[in-house]
Design a protein around this motif. Structure first.
Motif, PDB file in Angstrom:
ATOM      1  N   ALA A 165      35.830  98.566 -38.305  1.00 46.34           N
ATOM      2  CA  ALA A 165      35.952  99.625 -37.300  1.00 46.34           C
ATOM      3  C   ALA A 165      34.941  99.356 -36.202  1.00 46.34           C
ATOM      4  O   ALA A 165      33.955  98.636 -36.407  1.00 46.34           O
ATOM      5  CB  ALA A 165      35.689 100.997 -37.931  1.00 46.34           C
ATOM      6  N   HIS A 166      35.177  99.915 -35.036  1.00 45.41           N
ATOM      7  CA  HIS A 166      34.208  99.862 -33.944  1.00 45.41           C
ATOM      8  C   HIS A 166      33.767 101.290 -33.640  1.00 45.41           C
ATOM      9  O   HIS A 166      34.600 102.181 -33.488  1.00 45.41           O
ATOM     10  CB  HIS A 166      34.801  99.188 -32.714  1.00 45.41           C
ATOM     11  CG  HIS A 166      34.965  97.719 -32.889  1.00 45.41           C
ATOM     12  ND1 HIS A 166      36.083  97.156 -33.467  1.00 45.41           N
ATOM     13  CD2 HIS A 166      34.122  96.702 -32.605  1.00 45.41           C
ATOM     14  CE1 HIS A 166      35.933  95.848 -33.518  1.00 45.41           C
ATOM     15  NE2 HIS A 166      34.758  95.541 -33.007  1.00 45.41           N
ATOM     16  N   VAL A 167      32.451 101.473 -33.586  1.00 41.34           N
ATOM     17  CA  VAL A 167      31.861 102.797 -33.386  1.00 41.34           C
ATOM     18  C   VAL A 167      31.098 102.798 -32.068  1.00 41.34           C
ATOM     19  O   VAL A 167      30.313 101.880 -31.795  1.00 41.34           O
ATOM     20  CB  VAL A 167      30.910 103.156 -34.552  1.00 41.34           C
ATOM     21  CG1 VAL A 167      30.246 104.507 -34.314  1.00 41.34           C
ATOM     22  CG2 VAL A 167      31.663 103.160 -35.870  1.00 41.34           C
ATOM     23  N   ALA A 168      31.324 103.836 -31.262  1.00 41.91           N
ATOM     24  CA  ALA A 168      30.655 103.959 -29.970  1.00 41.91           C
ATOM     25  C   ALA A 168      29.491 104.941 -30.072  1.00 41.91           C
ATOM     26  O   ALA A 168      29.571 105.946 -30.784  1.00 41.91           O
ATOM     27  CB  ALA A 168      31.644 104.444 -28.918  1.00 41.91           C
ATOM     28  N   VAL A 169      28.424 104.627 -29.350  1.00 46.54           N
ATOM     29  CA  VAL A 169      27.283 105.529 -29.264  1.00 46.54           C
ATOM     30  C   VAL A 169      26.616 105.308 -27.908  1.00 46.54           C
ATOM     31  O   VAL A 169      26.612 104.192 -27.389  1.00 46.54           O
ATOM     32  CB  VAL A 169      26.283 105.304 -30.435  1.00 46.54           C
ATOM     33  CG1 VAL A 169      25.714 103.895 -30.407  1.00 46.54           C
ATOM     34  CG2 VAL A 169      25.176 106.335 -30.443  1.00 46.54           C
ATOM     35  N   VAL A 170      26.096 106.384 -27.327  1.00 50.66           N
ATOM     36  CA  VAL A 170      25.380 106.291 -26.056  1.00 50.66           C
ATOM     37  C   VAL A 170      23.903 106.521 -26.342  1.00 50.66           C
ATOM     38  O   VAL A 170      23.528 107.534 -26.929  1.00 50.66           O
ATOM     39  CB  VAL A 170      25.899 107.330 -25.035  1.00 50.66           C
ATOM     40  CG1 VAL A 170      25.089 107.261 -23.738  1.00 50.66           C
ATOM     41  CG2 VAL A 170      27.375 107.102 -24.761  1.00 50.66           C
ATOM     42  N   THR A 171      23.077 105.573 -25.931  1.00 51.96           N
ATOM     43  CA  THR A 171      21.632 105.687 -26.115  1.00 51.96           C
ATOM     44  C   THR A 171      20.951 105.464 -24.771  1.00 51.96           C
ATOM     45  O   THR A 171      21.179 104.428 -24.133  1.00 51.96           O
ATOM     46  CB  THR A 171      21.128 104.646 -27.144  1.00 51.96           C
ATOM     47  OG1 THR A 171      21.853 104.817 -28.361  1.00 51.96           O
ATOM     48  CG2 THR A 171      19.653 104.814 -27.424  1.00 51.96           C
TER      49      THR A 171
ATOM     50  N   PHE B  31      22.143 103.860 -35.054  1.00 51.83           N
ATOM     51  CA  PHE B  31      22.501 104.649 -36.232  1.00 51.83           C
ATOM     52  C   PHE B  31      21.629 105.890 -36.371  1.00 51.83           C
ATOM     53  O   PHE B  31      22.115 106.927 -36.824  1.00 51.83           O
ATOM     54  CB  PHE B  31      22.459 103.790 -37.494  1.00 51.83           C
ATOM     55  CG  PHE B  31      23.774 103.121 -37.763  1.00 51.83           C
ATOM     56  CD1 PHE B  31      24.712 103.719 -38.589  1.00 51.83           C
ATOM     57  CD2 PHE B  31      24.097 101.927 -37.163  1.00 51.83           C
ATOM     58  CE1 PHE B  31      25.945 103.138 -38.802  1.00 51.83           C
ATOM     59  CE2 PHE B  31      25.324 101.327 -37.370  1.00 51.83           C
ATOM     60  CZ  PHE B  31      26.255 101.934 -38.195  1.00 51.83           C
ATOM     61  N   THR B  32      20.373 105.814 -35.956  1.00 51.61           N
ATOM     62  CA  THR B  32      19.551 107.029 -36.005  1.00 51.61           C
ATOM     63  C   THR B  32      20.070 108.054 -34.992  1.00 51.61           C
ATOM     64  O   THR B  32      20.027 109.258 -35.247  1.00 51.61           O
ATOM     65  CB  THR B  32      18.058 106.727 -35.756  1.00 51.61           C
ATOM     66  OG1 THR B  32      17.901 106.027 -34.521  1.00 51.61           O
ATOM     67  CG2 THR B  32      17.476 105.890 -36.893  1.00 51.61           C
TER      68      THR B  32
END
Length: 197
Positions: free
Chosen positions: A11-17, A46-47
């Motif tokens: 899977a591909h997971v998106a996150v904005v940091t 991940f945090t």
């Protein structure tokens, strides 16, 4: 939705940091109406997810290339799932079960044979659950949808059209240098197949 998630491996997971979007590949599995995945507890991505950053998880299965008589109508056959929401961090026995489910999704039969995660290893891992409450599926199958005039055009009507299926398959297992010579490839590995996609 369940069939697509159960058939994929990555899977591909998106996150904005800090205002920068990132998309990362993860091992995952479906457990009931949730998707489970994990990563390093040292990862700021991940945090951020564990702290409640909204996310989008996608799985895509590529089934073939579609060759139309025009570049615009050429396409791909695929099945894709998208899940959006806020992930929930798993702990204790729930986390251990999630790690089992992910392992069994990727390598059915392996969990019963291997050493389970030690406390130090679990501390180095963030295991997350994303509800399937908000999700969508998109699919395409079959041949090209040519523009009718391309099918009667003297030149373009003579161009080959159709689709070329793509298949995933496992290769022959290769033992590492630490596997004793008298230990054969496990039966569950020999049985692996991607034919049920």
């Amino acid at each position: 939705m369940h069939h697509v998630l159960d058939s994929g491996l990555v899977a591909h997971v998106a996150v904005v940091t800090d205002g920068q979007p990132f998309v990362i590949p993860v091992a995952y599995a479906r457990r009931g109406d949730e998707v489970l995945f994990h990563g390093s507890s040292a990862s700021r991505l991940f945090t951020s997810l564990a702290a409640g950053q909204p996310t989008c998880l996608t799985v895509t299965l590529l089934d073939g290339l579609v060759l139309a008589r025009s570049a615009f109508e050429s396409s791909m056959n695929y099945r894709s799932a998208m899940v959006i929401g806020v992930a929930r961090r798993l702990e204790g026995d729930d986390e251990l079960d999630a790690l089992r489910v992910i392992t069994e999704h990727l390598i059915p039969g392996r969990w019963a044979e291997i050493r389970h995660p030690a406390p130090k290893e679990r501390a180095a891992t963030i295991t997350l659950s994303l509800s399937l409450e908000e999700c969508s599926v998109k699919m395409r199958a079959g041949g090209p949808d040519d523009v009718p005039s391309d099918l009667t055009d003297p030149a373009f009507s003579r161009v080959w059209g159709g689709y070329v299926p793509l298949y995933e398959s496992f290769g022959q297992a290769v033992a590492d240098d630490h596997t004793p010579a008298d230990v054969g490839v496990p039966e569950y590995v020999l049985r692996w197949s991607r034919s049920n996609l």
